[in-house]
Structure formats: C-alpha cells, structure tokens
Design an enzyme around this catalytic site. Sequence first.
Site, PDB file in Angstrom:
ATOM      1  N   GLY A 140       0.900  -1.383  -0.063  1.00  0.00           N
ATOM      2  CA  GLY A 140       0.115   0.078  -0.156  1.00  0.00           C
ATOM      3  C   GLY A 140       0.871   1.209   0.034  1.00  0.00           C
ATOM      4  O   GLY A 140       2.051   1.019  -0.134  1.00  0.00           O
ATOM      5  N   LYS A 152       5.464   6.554   2.029  1.00  0.00           N
ATOM      6  CA  LYS A 152       5.173   5.266   2.545  1.00  0.00           C
ATOM      7  C   LYS A 152       5.734   5.471   4.034  1.00  0.00           C
ATOM      8  O   LYS A 152       6.757   6.418   4.269  1.00  0.00           O
ATOM      9  CB  LYS A 152       5.551   3.876   1.931  1.00  0.00           C
ATOM     10  N   GLU A 161      10.416  -2.139   3.797  1.00  0.00           N
ATOM     11  CA  GLU A 161       9.543  -2.175   2.526  1.00  0.00           C
ATOM     12  C   GLU A 161      10.441  -1.610   1.374  1.00  0.00           C
ATOM     13  O   GLU A 161      10.556  -2.190   0.391  1.00  0.00           O
ATOM     14  CB  GLU A 161       8.429  -1.117   2.616  1.00  0.00           C
TER      15      GLU A 161
END
Length: 294
Positions: A140, A152, A161
């Site tokens: 996401g 993010k 990530e």
Amino acid sequence: RRRVCVQKKQKKKSSPISPTMMRALLMLSMPAAMAFVARSVPKTPRTGLRMVAASQDELKKQVGYKAVDDYVKSGMIVGLGTGSTAAFAVERLGQLLKEGTVTDIIGIPTSIRTKEQAEELGIPLATLDEHSKLDVAIDGADEVDPGLNLVKGGGGALLREKMVEVCADKFIVIVDESKLCDGLGPGFPLPVEITPFCHEHTRRLVEALPSVAGCKAILRLGSSSSNQPDGDEPAVTDNGNYIVDLHFTEPIKDPVAAANELKNTVGVVDHGLFCDMTTAVIVAGSEGIYVKEA
C-alpha cells in the site's frame, strides 16, 4: 426496499414523513425531494460511521485481491508489504496457495507483523539474503502523486519495505482513491527513520534541509506502527531505530531532490519517499477499480 420494510416491522416506528409531506414531495423534482428527505429524516451518525469503515475495508480488500490475482503466478518470489491494505494481498496469496491455484511461491516479508501473518497462512518465506531478486512486490501507500511517487511508512516499516520493493521487477501499489493527491506532503506526514544516537540532533538537521523547508519534524512516540502518539517513549522500528514524521503545509516541491538530500544526511537511515519505483497503482474508487501505470 425489503430492508426498509424489515426495519419498520422491527422498530414499529412511524415514518418521519407524514402523508401531507408525501403528497408535497410528489410535486417536487427528484433532487429537491431528496434534499427535503435528507433534512427531515433523523440522522444516525454511529451507523453511518460503521458503514463508512466497512466500505473502506471493502475497497482495500478489492485492490489487495486484484493485485494478487493479476500479478502473482506460480513459481514467483513475491515481496509482501505491510499495512492494512497490504494485509489483504497477503490474505489472498494464502488463499490461493491453500486452494492450489498457485504453487511454488516464496514470500519476502517487509515487517515482523507481515511475517507472522504469512506464517499463519502457510506462505513459504525467505529473506533478501536468500533471494535478492523478486518477481513482484505488492504494498500500500499513504500518498500517491500524479507521477506515481509515493509517501510510505505510516506503519513504520519504510526501511524494510524499500529494501524489498526496490529489488522487485514489478512494484504494484494498492490504494483507495483517498490516497491520491496533487502533491506529496500536506496529506500525510513524511516518515524518516533515524538512528537513536543523538536523535534530537538529527531531527534538527532534517528539519533544516532546504528541500523540505517549512516542515515540522516530530519524533514519533509510542508504537512505531502509527504516527499518532500513543505513548511517552520514542517509537522503535523493527530495526531498532527511531522515526521522525515531517509535517508539511505545502506540497514538497521536488520529491526526488528531497529524497536525495534526506538520504545524504548523516544520522538518517532512510525515508518514506518512494520515487520512480512504481510499476502500477491499483486504485479503488467510487466508480470501481482502475489501474494507473507508470
């Protein structure tokens, strides 16, 4: 219509619109009649909130499932993102593996909580130490600009990530329409992961950088998985670091320049600007699901 009838039968309450009002409504245009009804019918804010929350979760589920259905094939190495939307993609991958729809999948998790979810679902896991090249990563985002640059790290997993997703041939971003913006910054604070050593010194350095001029750098407190303070101690990431959230009132003028300047600041481990990494963004909106490609 059936639902309205059931509610009336259960509650046994008379309609807030009298027969006289109903006759008057029949003489109005449809927009005028709807506006009149909206003003006349008692509001139920708590029920409305529950409906909005359920709808938001359903949108996240739709894009999470679609990303896996469209981009994951048997034999792939898949980066597993972190957060409430990415969790639905992990859930879907577990379902497909259990059904036998896909086989020989290896997942690379981007956080401890994603690792735990994947293990519960029976998804075989590895790390970048075993596999430095991924076929696809799905995650996401907190903000997406027109150039598909991202913010993010709202959930605190930005370093892992980025390490995983930069290694993927395809990076698929899954969001609902509320995450789309004209410019990064004002809609969601930009997380920056920093070393605990002299963290206040590093916070001041970051706040003074020209590329993020005007921001307010606030040390994240409590849980690292939320940028809302829920404790008195500094939030600690999976990597043992701290996070400062940069709050903006105006869009970041040059995200790429900001990304480079932040990365070159001694004491900064990494930041939540993901620039020029996105392959496609799957968006769930009021008109359905659509895809924006780089």
